[in-house]
Design a protein around this motif. Structure first.
Motif, PDB file in Angstrom:
ATOM      1  N   ARG A 180       0.818  -1.221   0.000  1.00 18.04           N
ATOM      2  CA  ARG A 180       0.000   0.000   0.000  1.00 18.04           C
ATOM      3  C   ARG A 180       0.851   1.270   0.000  1.00 18.04           C
ATOM      4  NH1 ARG A 180      -3.129   1.182   4.216  1.00 18.04           N
ATOM      5  NH2 ARG A 180      -1.863   0.071   5.766  1.00 18.04           N
ATOM      6  N   PHE A 181       1.986   1.224   0.658  1.00 18.37           N
ATOM      7  CA  PHE A 181       2.863   2.390   0.774  1.00 18.37           C
ATOM      8  C   PHE A 181       4.114   2.188  -0.064  1.00 18.37           C
ATOM      9  CE2 PHE A 181       1.533   3.989   5.289  1.00 18.37           C
ATOM     10  CZ  PHE A 181       0.204   3.943   4.899  1.00 18.37           C
ATOM     11  N   THR A 182       4.646   3.292  -0.600  1.00 18.05           N
ATOM     12  CA  THR A 182       5.880   3.248  -1.376  1.00 18.05           C
ATOM     13  C   THR A 182       6.772   4.419  -0.986  1.00 18.05           C
ATOM     14  OG1 THR A 182       4.726   2.243  -3.259  1.00 18.05           O
ATOM     15  CG2 THR A 182       6.896   3.194  -3.672  1.00 18.05           C
ATOM     16  N   ILE A 183       7.999   4.110  -0.611  1.00 19.07           N
ATOM     17  CA  ILE A 183       8.978   5.143  -0.285  1.00 19.07           C
ATOM     18  C   ILE A 183       9.824   5.406  -1.525  1.00 19.07           C
ATOM     19  CG2 ILE A 183      10.637   3.438   0.601  1.00 19.07           C
ATOM     20  CD1 ILE A 183      11.568   5.556   2.626  1.00 19.07           C
ATOM     21  N   SER A 184      10.132   6.672  -1.749  1.00 16.39           N
ATOM     22  CA  SER A 184      10.981   7.030  -2.881  1.00 16.39           C
ATOM     23  C   SER A 184      11.741   8.306  -2.543  1.00 16.39           C
ATOM     24  CB  SER A 184      10.151   7.223  -4.155  1.00 16.39           C
ATOM     25  OG  SER A 184       9.239   8.302  -4.000  1.00 16.39           O
ATOM     26  N   ARG A 185      12.702   8.629  -3.375  1.00 22.32           N
ATOM     27  CA  ARG A 185      13.493   9.817  -3.130  1.00 22.32           C
ATOM     28  C   ARG A 185      13.856  10.481  -4.458  1.00 22.32           C
ATOM     29  NH1 ARG A 185      19.348   7.154  -1.373  1.00 22.32           N
ATOM     30  NH2 ARG A 185      19.546   5.825  -3.218  1.00 22.32           N
ATOM     31  N   ASP A 186      14.147  11.754  -4.366  1.00 22.85           N
ATOM     32  CA  ASP A 186      14.656  12.516  -5.500  1.00 22.85           C
ATOM     33  C   ASP A 186      15.907  13.231  -5.009  1.00 22.85           C
ATOM     34  OD1 ASP A 186      15.232  14.419  -7.474  1.00 22.85           O
ATOM     35  OD2 ASP A 186      13.132  14.600  -8.044  1.00 22.85           O
ATOM     36  N   ASN A 187      17.049  12.680  -5.312  1.00 25.88           N
ATOM     37  CA  ASN A 187      18.293  13.244  -4.790  1.00 25.88           C
ATOM     38  C   ASN A 187      18.536  14.656  -5.310  1.00 25.88           C
ATOM     39  OD1 ASN A 187      18.791  10.880  -3.405  1.00 25.88           O
ATOM     40  ND2 ASN A 187      20.084  10.020  -5.016  1.00 25.88           N
ATOM     41  N   ALA A 188      18.154  14.894  -6.552  1.00 28.08           N
ATOM     42  CA  ALA A 188      18.396  16.216  -7.146  1.00 28.08           C
ATOM     43  C   ALA A 188      17.612  17.311  -6.420  1.00 28.08           C
ATOM     44  CB  ALA A 188      18.023  16.204  -8.619  1.00 28.08           C
ATOM     45  N   LYS A 189      16.446  16.927  -5.877  1.00 28.06           N
ATOM     46  CA  LYS A 189      15.604  17.904  -5.182  1.00 28.06           C
ATOM     47  C   LYS A 189      15.735  17.811  -3.670  1.00 28.06           C
ATOM     48  CE  LYS A 189      12.084  18.089  -8.822  1.00 28.06           C
ATOM     49  NZ  LYS A 189      10.644  17.889  -9.144  1.00 28.06           N
ATOM     50  N   ASN A 190      16.578  16.883  -3.203  1.00 28.48           N
ATOM     51  CA  ASN A 190      16.729  16.673  -1.743  1.00 28.48           C
ATOM     52  C   ASN A 190      15.384  16.361  -1.092  1.00 28.48           C
ATOM     53  OD1 ASN A 190      19.473  17.338  -2.007  1.00 28.48           O
ATOM     54  ND2 ASN A 190      19.049  19.509  -1.667  1.00 28.48           N
ATOM     55  N   MET A 191      14.640  15.437  -1.716  1.00 29.58           N
ATOM     56  CA  MET A 191      13.299  15.108  -1.248  1.00 29.58           C
ATOM     57  C   MET A 191      13.163  13.620  -0.997  1.00 29.58           C
ATOM     58  SD  MET A 191      11.486  17.934  -1.163  1.00 29.58           S
ATOM     59  CE  MET A 191       9.804  17.345  -1.163  1.00 29.58           C
ATOM     60  N   LEU A 192      12.380  13.305   0.011  1.00 30.56           N
ATOM     61  CA  LEU A 192      11.980  11.936   0.321  1.00 30.56           C
ATOM     62  C   LEU A 192      10.462  11.906   0.311  1.00 30.56           C
ATOM     63  CD1 LEU A 192      13.194   9.128   1.252  1.00 30.56           C
ATOM     64  CD2 LEU A 192      12.636   9.876   3.580  1.00 30.56           C
ATOM     65  N   TYR A 193       9.891  10.840  -0.230  1.00 29.51           N
ATOM     66  CA  TYR A 193       8.439  10.759  -0.367  1.00 29.51           C
ATOM     67  C   TYR A 193       7.894   9.479   0.237  1.00 29.51           C
ATOM     68  CZ  TYR A 193       9.435  14.232  -4.004  1.00 29.51           C
ATOM     69  OH  TYR A 193       9.870  15.327  -4.695  1.00 29.51           O
ATOM     70  N   LEU A 194       6.620   9.539   0.574  1.00 31.12           N
ATOM     71  CA  LEU A 194       5.900   8.337   0.977  1.00 31.12           C
ATOM     72  C   LEU A 194       4.527   8.396   0.315  1.00 31.12           C
ATOM     73  CD1 LEU A 194       5.994   5.726   2.704  1.00 31.12           C
ATOM     74  CD2 LEU A 194       4.752   7.017   4.470  1.00 31.12           C
TER      75      LEU A 194
END
Length: 114
Positions: A65-79
């Motif tokens: 149901r949940f997915t963790i991801s990141r965008d290194n270029a934007k310094n962002m972590l998502y859920l």
């Protein structure tokens, strides 16, 4: 000093979706351990989704149901949170650990109504 700031929480009906974001003031998500945790009143903070390198790990209660991801270029972590349930209601925190240094955001409230 790097700070973490979560956003994206809110009130959603059961079965709905939310996407949490964690903004870092520096480029820390390209290395180290990072993840999302949650806490409800009277309970210990629990790990929801963790990431180290390209490896992710999820709590059994959120798998699929949940997915963790990141965008290194934007310094962002998502859920990304889908098929939300009332029991997902909690304050959600992002975290990063490098060596002995652990950083936490201030948390964002997620409330799932039945």
């Amino acid at each position: 000093q790097v700070q973490l700031v979560e956003s994206g929480g809110g009130l959603v009906q059961a079965g709905g979706s939310l996407k949490l974001s964690c903004a870092a003031s520096g480029s820390i998500f390209s290395s180290g351990y990072m993840g999302w945790y949650r806490q409800t009143p009277g309970k210990q903070r629990e790990a929801v989704a963790l990431m180290y390198g390209g490896v992710t790990n999820y709590a059994d209660s959120v798998k699929g149901r949940f997915t963790i991801s990141r965008d290194n270029a934007k310094n962002m972590l998502y859920l990304q949170m889908n098929s939300l349930k009332p029991e997902d209601t909690a304050v959600y925190y992002c975290s990063h650990r490098a060596g002995v240094t652990v950083k936490w955001g201030q948390g964002t409230q997620v409330t799932v109504s039945s």
